[in-house]
Write an enzyme that holds these catalytic residues in place. Structure first.
Site, PDB file in Angstrom:
ATOM      1  N   LEU A  76       0.703  -1.231   0.034  1.00  0.00           N
ATOM      2  CA  LEU A  76       0.198   0.107  -0.086  1.00  0.00           C
ATOM      3  C   LEU A  76       0.858   1.435  -0.048  1.00  0.00           C
ATOM      4  O   LEU A  76       0.300   2.210   0.010  1.00  0.00           O
ATOM      5  CB  LEU A  76      -1.006   0.166   1.198  1.00  0.00           C
ATOM      6  CG  LEU A  76      -1.960  -1.298   1.446  1.00  0.00           C
ATOM      7  CD1 LEU A  76      -2.901  -1.052   2.358  1.00  0.00           C
ATOM      8  CD2 LEU A  76      -2.731  -1.490   0.038  1.00  0.00           C
ATOM      9  N   CYS A  77       2.064   1.135  -0.224  1.00  0.00           N
ATOM     10  CA  CYS A  77       2.907   2.472  -0.282  1.00  0.00           C
ATOM     11  C   CYS A  77       3.035   2.778  -1.594  1.00  0.00           C
ATOM     12  O   CYS A  77       2.814   2.140  -2.667  1.00  0.00           O
ATOM     13  CB  CYS A  77       4.438   2.105   0.096  1.00  0.00           C
ATOM     14  SG  CYS A  77       4.735   2.185   2.037  1.00  0.00           S
ATOM     15  N   HIS A  78       3.066   4.136  -1.749  1.00  0.00           N
ATOM     16  CA  HIS A  78       3.030   4.699  -3.237  1.00  0.00           C
ATOM     17  C   HIS A  78       4.476   4.639  -3.719  1.00  0.00           C
ATOM     18  O   HIS A  78       5.447   4.839  -3.076  1.00  0.00           O
ATOM     19  CB  HIS A  78       2.437   5.991  -3.019  1.00  0.00           C
ATOM     20  CG  HIS A  78       1.267   6.241  -2.783  1.00  0.00           C
ATOM     21  ND1 HIS A  78       0.710   6.467  -1.485  1.00  0.00           N
ATOM     22  CD2 HIS A  78      -0.033   6.527  -3.582  1.00  0.00           C
ATOM     23  CE1 HIS A  78      -0.769   6.690  -1.483  1.00  0.00           C
ATOM     24  NE2 HIS A  78      -0.941   6.528  -2.818  1.00  0.00           N
ATOM     25  N   MET A 113       8.197   5.880   5.406  1.00  0.00           N
ATOM     26  CA  MET A 113       8.330   4.544   5.189  1.00  0.00           C
ATOM     27  C   MET A 113       9.869   4.425   4.376  1.00  0.00           C
ATOM     28  O   MET A 113      10.382   3.529   4.659  1.00  0.00           O
ATOM     29  CB  MET A 113       7.355   3.889   4.471  1.00  0.00           C
ATOM     30  CG  MET A 113       5.893   3.842   5.223  1.00  0.00           C
ATOM     31  SD  MET A 113       6.320   3.098   6.710  1.00  0.00           S
ATOM     32  CE  MET A 113       6.857   1.427   6.552  1.00  0.00           C
ATOM     33  N   GLU A 114      10.120   5.175   3.539  1.00  0.00           N
ATOM     34  CA  GLU A 114      11.331   5.314   2.623  1.00  0.00           C
ATOM     35  C   GLU A 114      12.484   5.301   3.585  1.00  0.00           C
ATOM     36  O   GLU A 114      13.365   4.483   3.513  1.00  0.00           O
ATOM     37  CB  GLU A 114      11.309   6.134   1.677  1.00  0.00           C
ATOM     38  CG  GLU A 114      10.273   5.838   0.404  1.00  0.00           C
ATOM     39  CD  GLU A 114       8.808   6.002   0.561  1.00  0.00           C
ATOM     40  OE1 GLU A 114       8.265   5.606  -0.101  1.00  0.00           O
ATOM     41  OE2 GLU A 114       8.342   6.582   1.792  1.00  0.00           O
ATOM     42  N   ASP A 128      24.711  -8.457   8.253  1.00  0.00           N
ATOM     43  CA  ASP A 128      25.084  -9.564   7.196  1.00  0.00           C
ATOM     44  C   ASP A 128      26.487  -9.788   7.162  1.00  0.00           C
ATOM     45  O   ASP A 128      27.222 -10.650   7.016  1.00  0.00           O
ATOM     46  CB  ASP A 128      24.401  -9.350   6.017  1.00  0.00           C
ATOM     47  CG  ASP A 128      24.812 -10.455   4.796  1.00  0.00           C
ATOM     48  OD1 ASP A 128      24.622 -11.754   5.413  1.00  0.00           O
ATOM     49  OD2 ASP A 128      25.182  -9.979   3.826  1.00  0.00           O
TER      50      ASP A 128
END
Length: 160
Positions: A76-78, A113-114, A128
């Site tokens: 749902l993120c653009h 969110m980014e 890692d």
């Protein structure tokens, strides 16, 4: 600010928010992630003594790539045309690295969110690349530090 969940329709079904009527404004967000590790691991990171190469440069690139791919990872993120992404990695103590990711654009929806995705993936990449010498690394405090712009205005974790 509304308490209504914007990603749910009137029936409670998930949907992508329509931002077509929103104004284009400059939007910026900064997120962080903290890595706790053995002091000897941190020394190897700083001095470049790990077998997988330049850990910091690789983590920065991974964070930038992740921020650009957020809409592929988070439902749902653009998809956004980011105009700037920075990933800074700072020594916070003898056993702690701080990852900061800042994203910005001029657009109709925010970049929180980014920034969170960029900080998270940079931290995962650090893990890692260091796990061969320290499997006990802990990633913690992934959080939004601040956001600027948009309808809801500016927000800072420091003011909460």
């Amino acid at each position: 600010m509304s308490d209504k969940l914007t990603h749910l329709d009137h029936q409670g079904h998930a949907h992508m928010v329509d931002v077509s009527d929103k104004e284009i404004t400059k939007r910026t967000a900064t997120a962080q992630a903290i890595l706790l590790m053995q002091p000897s691991t941190l020394i190897k990171v700083i001095e470049g003594g790990l077998p997988k190469g330049d850990v910091l440069a690789t983590a920065r690139i991974a964070g930038i790539q992740a921020a650009k791919k957020t809409s592929d990872l988070i439902p749902l993120c653009h998809p956004l045309m980011l105009t700037k992404v920075t990933v800074d990695i700072n020594v916070a103590s003898d056993c702690e690295l701080e990852v900061l990711c800042t994203c910005s654009l001029s657009g109709k929806t925010g970049v929180e969110m980014e920034a969170l995705t960029g900080a998270s993936v940079a931290a995962l990449t650090l893990y890692d690349m260091c796990k061969a010498v320290d499997k006990g690394i802990v990633i913690q405090n992934v959080s939004l530090l601040e956001k600027k712009g948009g309808k809801s205005g500016n927000w800072s974790k420091a003011n909460v």
